[in-house]
Each structure stands twice: as C-alpha cells, then as structure tokens.
Design a protein around this motif. Sequence first.
Motif, PDB file in Angstrom:
ATOM      1  N   MET A  91       0.869  -1.173   0.000  1.00  0.00           N
ATOM      2  CA  MET A  91       0.000   0.000   0.000  1.00  0.00           C
ATOM      3  C   MET A  91       0.906   1.223   0.000  1.00  0.00           C
ATOM      4  O   MET A  91       1.702   1.408   0.931  1.00  0.00           O
TER       5      MET A  91
ATOM      6  N   LEU B 151      -9.296  -3.250   6.359  1.00  0.00           N
ATOM      7  CA  LEU B 151     -10.599  -3.175   5.703  1.00  0.00           C
ATOM      8  C   LEU B 151     -10.402  -2.548   4.331  1.00  0.00           C
ATOM      9  O   LEU B 151      -9.611  -1.612   4.175  1.00  0.00           O
TER      10      LEU B 151
ATOM     11  N   ALA C  31     -12.365  -0.618   2.992  1.00  0.00           N
ATOM     12  CA  ALA C  31     -12.773   0.782   3.135  1.00  0.00           C
ATOM     13  C   ALA C  31     -11.624   1.674   3.599  1.00  0.00           C
ATOM     14  O   ALA C  31     -11.560   2.858   3.254  1.00  0.00           O
ATOM     15  N   MET C  32     -10.701   1.100   4.382  1.00  0.00           N
ATOM     16  CA  MET C  32      -9.573   1.891   4.886  1.00  0.00           C
ATOM     17  C   MET C  32      -8.549   2.173   3.801  1.00  0.00           C
ATOM     18  O   MET C  32      -7.663   3.008   3.978  1.00  0.00           O
ATOM     19  N   CYS C  33      -8.648   1.465   2.678  1.00  0.00           N
ATOM     20  CA  CYS C  33      -7.625   1.578   1.629  1.00  0.00           C
ATOM     21  C   CYS C  33      -8.058   2.484   0.488  1.00  0.00           C
ATOM     22  O   CYS C  33      -7.289   2.704  -0.455  1.00  0.00           O
ATOM     23  N   GLU C  34      -9.287   3.006   0.580  1.00  0.00           N
ATOM     24  CA  GLU C  34      -9.739   3.918  -0.468  1.00  0.00           C
ATOM     25  C   GLU C  34      -8.822   5.136  -0.469  1.00  0.00           C
ATOM     26  O   GLU C  34      -8.463   5.672   0.580  1.00  0.00           O
ATOM     27  N   GLY C  35      -8.424   5.555  -1.678  1.00  0.00           N
ATOM     28  CA  GLY C  35      -7.527   6.699  -1.778  1.00  0.00           C
ATOM     29  C   GLY C  35      -6.057   6.327  -1.715  1.00  0.00           C
ATOM     30  O   GLY C  35      -5.194   7.193  -1.789  1.00  0.00           O
ATOM     31  N   HIS C  36      -5.784   5.043  -1.541  1.00  0.00           N
ATOM     32  CA  HIS C  36      -4.392   4.590  -1.518  1.00  0.00           C
ATOM     33  C   HIS C  36      -4.115   3.705  -2.733  1.00  0.00           C
ATOM     34  O   HIS C  36      -5.035   3.176  -3.351  1.00  0.00           O
TER      35      HIS C  36
END
Lengths: 158, 287
Positions: free
Chosen positions: A51, A62, A64-69
């Motif tokens: 990441m 999650l 969801a925690m990786c959105e934007g990465h």
Amino acid sequence: MNISININGETVTRDVEPRTLLVHFIRDTPGLTGTHWGCDTSNCGACVVQMDGQPLKSCTALAAMCEGHEIRTVEALEVDGKLDPIQQGFHEKHALQCGFCTPGMLMTTRALLDENPDPTEAEIRMAISGSICRCTGYQNIVAAVRWAAENAEAEVQS
Amino acid sequence: MQTPARFDYERATSLQGAIASLKEHEDSRIIAGGHSLLPMMKLRLASPTRLIDINDLTDLQYIREEGDEIAIGALTRHVELLKSELLAEHFPLFKDAELVIADPVVRNRGTIGGSLCQADAAEDLSAVCAAVKATVVITGADGTRTVPMDQFHLGPWTTAVGEGEILTEVRIAKRPGGGSAHEKVERRAGDWAIAAASAAVWIDGGVITDAGIALSAVGLTTIDLTRAEELLRGQPPSEELFEQAGAIASEDCMPIPDSRGPVDYKRHLAGVLTKRALRKATARALS
C-alpha cells in the motif's frame, strides 16, 4: 458502501459491506487471486500486498480503509512478459516449493529492495520475519533476494 | 473464513468530528492501524457498531521536541518509533522494544495510541511508556486532560480514556542523566512476550536519583515495580543492587501458567530481564 481502490494502476469500484477485508476485495472483484488468503490472523504473511509502496497484510485491513491509496499486488511485478528481478531470483535460487507463501514473500522483499537495494542476510531475515514458509527453511529465499540485489539491472519497471 | 460482525464505517476528517461521532454513536470505536482491533473483531472479542477511521488525521502523526519534553502523536506508527533518531538519542528503549514488537509488516501499520489503548498486559509499549514515566494526553469535546502512565491502565484492556474521548499524544520529560532499555523474551519472531521488562534510570553524581521499571506479560496489566524503584533511588548503581531489583520483580509479578510457560519460569524471566534492562539502562545513562 461504494469503495474505489486503485489496484495495480486501475481503479476498482465495488459495493461492499464495511467489514470486507482488503484481501477479499482484491481476490473477488478484479479476480486477482495471486494474493493468497492464509491464516487470517496477520501471522503468516501470505496476503502481503503493497500500500503506497509499503508492505501490508491485506487480511488485517478493511477495504474501506484503503480507499484513496495505491495497492500493488504480485500480478504487477511482471511487465510485458519480463519478470521482476525478485521473481527471477526466486526462480534461479529455487526459493519455493508449494508456492503458497510466495506472493507475500515477493511483495515484502520487493519493498525491502526498493528501500534498501543491497540488504545483508540479517536485514533480509528481519524483513521476512512476518512471513512464514514451511517448505524452504528460508535459506533459498534469502539467496533469492541476494540474487535480485546483485542483478538489479535486470529491472525494467517499478 | 474470519469476518468481523457487521458495523458502520466512517472516515474521520477532523479530530473534533471523530470525538463528536464517538459521543453520538454508542459502542463506536476508533480504528487506526487496526492490527489488534480487527483480529479481536474477527474473533468476536470486540463487536463495535461503528468504526471511526482516524488514519487521515495525520496531524496526530509526529515525534518532536517541545521544550523539555518529547511529544509523540497517537497516530505515530511503530516503524516511525523504530527509526526515530530523536527517540534513539533520548529514550533508546523505544528502539529496543520496536525491534521485537510483532514483525516489520505489522509495524508499518500499528500505532502507539492503538497499542496503549489496547491495554493488553503483554503489549510492550505500555511498559516502555510506564518506565519512562510518560503522560498521555486525552482529548474530548471539552478539551484535553493529561493522565500519568501509572494511572492510565485501570485493568485488563481497560484505560482511563472515557466515552467520547481519544488518546491524542504521549509526552515524556527529558531529564539529565537518563538511560533506558527494554528486554524481552519471545518464543519466536513476532510473538507476544513470555516476559518483558522496561527500565529507566536517572543518574546524578554517581547516584540513581530516579528509576522506572515496568513488566509486560506477567500480570493482568502492565506491572509497575514501585518497590524496586524505591530500592534504587539514592543508591549508586551496582550489580548487587540490580540483583535485588530482579528479586523484587520475581516476587511482585503475577504471571499465570499458559502455553508460553509455567509460573516459576516466568518469575525467573521477570527477574533476569529486569536485571539486564537495569544494567543496560545504567550503561547508557553513564555513556
């Protein structure tokens, strides 16, 4: 919820539950099954992806925690039929038998070489200490990373 | 397949927003690195109804000098604690501990705030922060308050952080003549400690003016060895003194037998590791 994640340079969008783990998002939607789903407890390292260039255990994040990465998986190592030096190193030094740990090992050690192009054996062993291999005894994996370090000119992509 | 129970997710865009959401939603939890919380949720040991993701609050991610203190933001990752030259200079026990906390990949994500709030008795940074007598800054809707580490853990997995509050910072006073070390024995790379000891000493004129010692994994919470600290104060450092402090550690710890070892072995380890940590902390203070 709608999640968009950049995986290997392409934006993948899917409506998922917030509890969806990154490893399943990667494997299910774009069908990138190179990332292996192993212990599910962040112990074994088979699910490691990068990441933003850093190794990450994708069973313990999650989606969801990786959105934007930016997520990079093992499928991104080979470009136009040419293996990354770390892949070639695993081939040259016979650094796998069953291959289950290999995707995580590759993404972990690729990140190590990006940060430290000439790692010592101790540094390699520290870097892979979060990845379990039950076949090789690690010796050939260490040799493969050294091979990649010594043959870095073979690298054609980042 | 291990999957957490259902929950709502939101990504915080400000600290005050996260605090407001915590207050508004019952049983909501902050998530940072998630490397303790998500495994607990998979096992249904935790089932928050909402996760508030603070990973974008990068204002909480720093290690800096502020006057005569070192301030560490709650969102600072293990890898940053490991590589910090500032911490290595003033409090080298952080590096000792970070080399043996989980593994390098996990260290990319886990945070100091999460580690302290997890309040697992076997977790290393709680002992580290206790030994150097850190204070934690807790922020709520009405502002901030500070709590010394020896009042932070209220019990197993329980801390002084109240409802609608977030741990935002760890502060450690720089005092002259200080040295510190962390010693841990684990069964294999990345495992929890069988036992671990953190020690800090402050030496002036050949005499220990103050000391902090804390143990991990040998009790229901991190154990502050106040009896050993009192023994050390006012004494010149010596092997005999460290031996006595180690004996106190063996007596005052409260291990339980488990897959990591029987009680007598853990008591023995607590003593030996206390002695080693004090020896190394003293050598660093005098160097």
